[in-house]
Design an enzyme around this catalytic site. Structure first.
Site, mmCIF file in Angstrom:
data_model
loop_
_atom_site.group_PDB
_atom_site.id
_atom_site.type_symbol
_atom_site.label_atom_id
_atom_site.label_comp_id
_atom_site.label_asym_id
_atom_site.label_seq_id
_atom_site.Cartn_x
_atom_site.Cartn_y
_atom_site.Cartn_z
ATOM 1 N N SER A 30 -10.609 8.751 -0.867
ATOM 2 C CA SER A 30 -9.239 8.264 -0.847
ATOM 3 C C SER A 30 -8.338 9.383 -0.371
ATOM 4 O O SER A 30 -8.389 10.492 -0.914
ATOM 5 C CB SER A 30 -8.799 7.897 -2.267
ATOM 6 N N HIS B 182 -1.948 5.809 -3.949
ATOM 7 C CA HIS B 182 -2.594 5.715 -5.264
ATOM 8 C C HIS B 182 -3.013 7.081 -5.792
ATOM 9 O O HIS B 182 -3.275 7.225 -6.980
ATOM 10 C CB HIS B 182 -3.729 4.672 -5.269
ATOM 11 N N ASP C 193 -0.861 2.463 1.931
ATOM 12 C CA ASP C 193 -1.336 3.351 0.862
ATOM 13 C C ASP C 193 -1.302 4.819 1.310
ATOM 14 O O ASP C 193 -2.335 5.436 1.533
ATOM 15 C CB ASP C 193 -2.750 2.918 0.442
ATOM 16 N N ASN D 219 -9.275 -0.785 -10.873
ATOM 17 C CA ASN D 219 -9.994 -0.327 -9.687
ATOM 18 C C ASN D 219 -11.497 -0.260 -9.958
ATOM 19 O O ASN D 219 -12.320 -0.748 -9.177
ATOM 20 C CB ASN D 219 -9.442 1.063 -9.329
HETATM 21 N N1 ASP Z 1 -10.027 3.019 -3.159
HETATM 22 C C1 ASP Z 1 -11.130 3.815 -3.362
HETATM 23 C C2 ASP Z 1 -11.104 4.616 -4.610
HETATM 24 O O1 ASP Z 1 -10.955 4.085 -5.633
HETATM 25 C C3 ASP Z 1 -11.682 4.544 -2.205
HETATM 26 C C4 ASP Z 1 -13.110 4.118 -2.136
HETATM 27 O O2 ASP Z 1 -13.778 4.132 -3.162
HETATM 28 O O3 ASP Z 1 -13.553 3.778 -1.061
HETATM 29 O O4 ASP Z 1 -11.250 5.805 -4.636
#
Ligand code: ASP
Length: 735
Positions: A668, A98, A235, A341
């Site tokens: 991330s 991502h 990912d 997200n």
């Molecule tokens: N997937 C997340 C993000 O949006 C990582 C997290 O926040 O733990 O950065």
């Protein structure tokens, strides 16, 4: 506020219970005390004080970071807003899918769809440039608190205070960059109003994709599984940093050569098992753990519900438009992904806050703090008014929230408006001496501001922009009499508001030239006279909206000044009350966190194991997005062909790992390291109930998620056949 529309209804910003009602709720809540384990995103300055052996690590603090000498931290980089780590002497970096998504998105078309098919460069020449993406390496840091905070008497008003602090920070940065040619400097607030560090960074500007798996792996489970455990998402992605032939940072050029990092991580294909000690080095973005109940209440009642609701609606608009327009769908895919997200993160936070009564708990603590301060004359003299003042700031924010949020999110959502506003701002700001300009228009930031402005045009889809503008104009038409926006009112007409909006939209979008990137690039930095001579409906709208945005800005500068001072005092007083030294909130600077691979109990009677396996991928597979697994994975699963990558304990291929470390957004792509400091996974998410750790950390619910290195290696070698990467990682054959 609120407008109803064909794709759904958006929420009102409701009047909320005051802090006293919250305090009352807290009395009820306090009969069930929450357990508190140790948290910590330790900054570099704290690593030397940690007893790493006691946490099961087989490294010394100096192995990780030795001031002046470096250490493992030299392998850790910031990749855009994410983290990554060097994994070869040739500048190869591992991060998340991502985090590399934008690279494949920018290069994709309906006929050459790297998002769906993935991307692999069979040799160096084929690696895919990522314009605008940078790699940041931390070189050093120095404490500059004394200089930032010198001569700020308590009598100074909040606006002057806020301006003085940001000016000092800019001056320190300018001096540091003059002393370190070719580097970038940044002053980071560690504790508001209390501690500030100057960081020196190297930025690498030529970044290229090496291997990005197909979306069906890199985003397996899509939004259904996002922020969820158990997880089966691959990912990860590999990118490479390049520099000029002389080894210094350079813009993209075919003559550039791979960057040679000071340090790179060793990859351990044996991975880790349940209970093993692990740690993470990375760049966590933002946490808010040392904030008053007034802040939490504002987030819970006002800001997060507004944003979650708005984004849910915007996503539905873009998805519906994308169904009819494949090229538009690609352009909007990055935005849909990031809004989704945030939307799901906020939704889970709101549920978690309500379930645990976080705001009420903090309100009860604030009442205890008030009594603690009142009982000691010295504390009363220093902190006596602090909590009331904090509450006053948030009361005024609530009063203005409808207007502030409409202005802020209209600017974020309507591309034509934000382009026009940036052009106007650039032209005014660039007349000022550099140090007095707003940060995006200082010489050091001009290029990246212009790059992201032009990028927003590449992702522009007109029907979506029109829908968003219409919605915000409708919202503006509902604002109360004390918060009207004159520039919009004058375009709404007296009687037929919707008709007037539609007329404005068809005239404005029909005649604007701001969709043309060459035209916009040419207008960027143009003298105010020349810019105002251009007859464009969005430049005109932006100019008319200026007083509203400037008034909003002055209010927020004043509030920032107040909050910097008051939050600093609040944290000090709370440390005294709790007899504890706080670790600073995450702020995008390099941090370490440690713990172990560990399951948890997300709800009564449920226990979650900490390692998922390939079986789960197959079980979830439906053949349709987002659970459409590539045929090769199904085939290899059928043959149980995992090479030497199966877990010795589980006797199958692990996919994702769960652990009790302290992470947030920005982590991330962070490397998950075993006790010896070798790479065993790539962090990419948190469990649903863990997202509230941004406000309050607790071991019982704080769980983060990584893709297991064994799945990374298996996908790379056996599914993608990207053996040149396996060779470069030096892990030997994985068959
Ligand atoms: N997937 C997340 C993000 O949006 C990582 C997290 O926040 O733990 O950065």
């Amino acid at each position: 506020m609120a407008a109803t529309n064909t794709t759904g209804t958006r929420a009102l910003i409701n009047p909320r219970p005051g802090i006293f009602a919250l305090a009352l709720a807290a009395v009820l809540f306090l009969s069930v005390p929450a357990s508190r384990a140790d948290e910590g995103m330790y900054p570099l300055s704290e690593i030397g004080k940690l007893n790493l052996a006691a946490h099961g690590l087989k490294l010394t603090a100096a192995d990780i970071f030795d001031p002046g000498k470096g250490g493992l931290v030299d392998a850790i980089v910031r990749v855009g807003g994410c983290t990554g780590s060097f994994v070869s002497p040739e500048g190869l970096i591992i991060t998340n899918h991502h985090c590399a998504f934008g690279i494949v998105q920018q290069a994709s078309t309906p006929d050459r769809d790297y998002i769906t098919d993935g991307f692999f460069a069979p040799d160096g020449r084929a690696e895919l440039p990522a314009p605008g993406l940078t790699i940041r390496i931390t070189d050093s840091y120095t404490d500059v608190s004394a200089e930032v905070l010198a001569d700020l008497p308590d009598t100074m008003d909040y606006t002057a205070r806020s301006e003085a602090i940001s000016r000092r920070m800019k001056e320190i940065v300018a001096r540091a960059e003059a002393d370190h040619p070719g580097k970038r400097a940044d002053v980071s607030e560690m504790f508001p109003g209390k501690s500030y560090l100057l960081f020196i960074y190297t930025y690498l500007r030529d970044v290229r994709a090496v291997y990005v798996p197909p979306r069906s792996v890199g985003e397996f489970g899509g939004e259904t599984d996002n922020w969820v455990w158990p997880r089966h998402t691959g990912d990860f992605a590999f990118v490479r940093a390049y520099v000029g032939p002389d080894g210094s940072p350079a813009d993209y050029s075919p003559d550039n050569v791979p960057y040679k990092p000071k340090r790179f991580l060793k990859v351990d294909p044996a991975g880790v098992e349940d209970g093993d000690n692990v740690f993470i080095l990375g760049y966590p973005g933002r946490t808010y753990r040392h904030q008053s109940s007034s802040f939490l209440a504002y987030e819970e009642d006002v800001r997060m519900p507004y944003v979650a609701d708005l984004y849910r609606w915007e996503i539905s608009v873009m998805e519906a438009l994308g169904d009819e327009d494949p090229a538009g769908a690609i352009k909007m895919s990055g935005r849909i992904k990031s809004l989704s997200n945030v939307m799901k993160n906020y939704t889970s936070k709101l549920q978690g806050m309500a379930r645990l009564g976080l705001t009420a708990e903090r309100a009860a603590e604030d009442s205890t703090l008030t009594a603690f301060i009142a009982a000691d004359p010295a504390l009363a003299a220093r902190y006596g008014d602090m909590l009331d003042e904090l509450e006053r700031v948030y009361v005024s924010m609530r009063q203005d929230a409808d207007l502030s949020l409409t202005l802020e999110y209209m600017n974020r959502s309507v591309v034509m408006l934000s382009v026009a506003r940036q052009l106007l701002e650039a032209s005014d700001e660039m007349l000022k001496p550099d140090i007095e300009r707003r940060s995006p228009y200082m010489e050091r930031n001009l290029r990246s501001t212009k790059t992201s402005l032009l990028r927003s045009l590449r992702e522009y889809v007109e029907p979506a922009d029109q829908r968003f503008l219409r919605e915000f104009f409708l919202d503006a038409s509902d604002l109360d009499v004390n918060h009207r926006i004159g520039a919009i009112d004058s375009r709404l007409g007296e009687t037929n508001v919707e008709g007037a909006i539609d007329e404005f939209i068809s005239a404005a979008y029909g005649s604007t030239r701001l969709t043309d990137s060459a035209f916009v690039a040419n207008c960027f930095g143009m003298a105010p006279d020349s810019l105002s001579a251009i007859d464009d409906p969005f430049l005109k709208l932006a100019a008319d909206l200026r007083p509203a945005y400037e008034a909003e800005r002055s209010r927020s500068v004043e509030r920032r000044g107040a909050l910097t001072k008051l939050n600093g005092e609040y944290a000090e007083a709370r440390e005294l009350l709790l007899k504890k030294d706080f670790i600073p909130d995450a702020n995008g600077t390099l941090r370490m966190t440690f713990g172990s691979i560990k399951g948890y109990t997300p709800a009564d009677a449920l226990h979650a194991e900490p390692i998922t396996t390939i079986r789960g991928v197959i079980e979830k597979t439906t053949g349709r997005e987002p659970f459409n697994t590539p045929a090769k994975i199904v085939e290899l699963y059928g043959k149980k062909d995992y090479g030497r990558l199966a877990s010795r304990k589980l006797r199958t291929l692990p996919v994702c790992l769960l652990y009790n470390l302290d992470t947030t957004g920005g982590n991330s792509g962070s490397p998950l390291l075993n006790a010896a400091g070798d790479l065993v996974g790539v962090n990419f998410d948190r469990a649903y109930g863990a997202t509230i750790n941004d406000f309050a950390w607790d071991e019982s619910y704080s769980r983060s998620i990584a893709v297991d290195i064994r799945y990374v290696l298996w996908m790379t070698a056996k599914v993608a056949g990207a053996n040149r990467i396996i060779g470069e990682l030096g892990v030997g054959p994985v068959d």
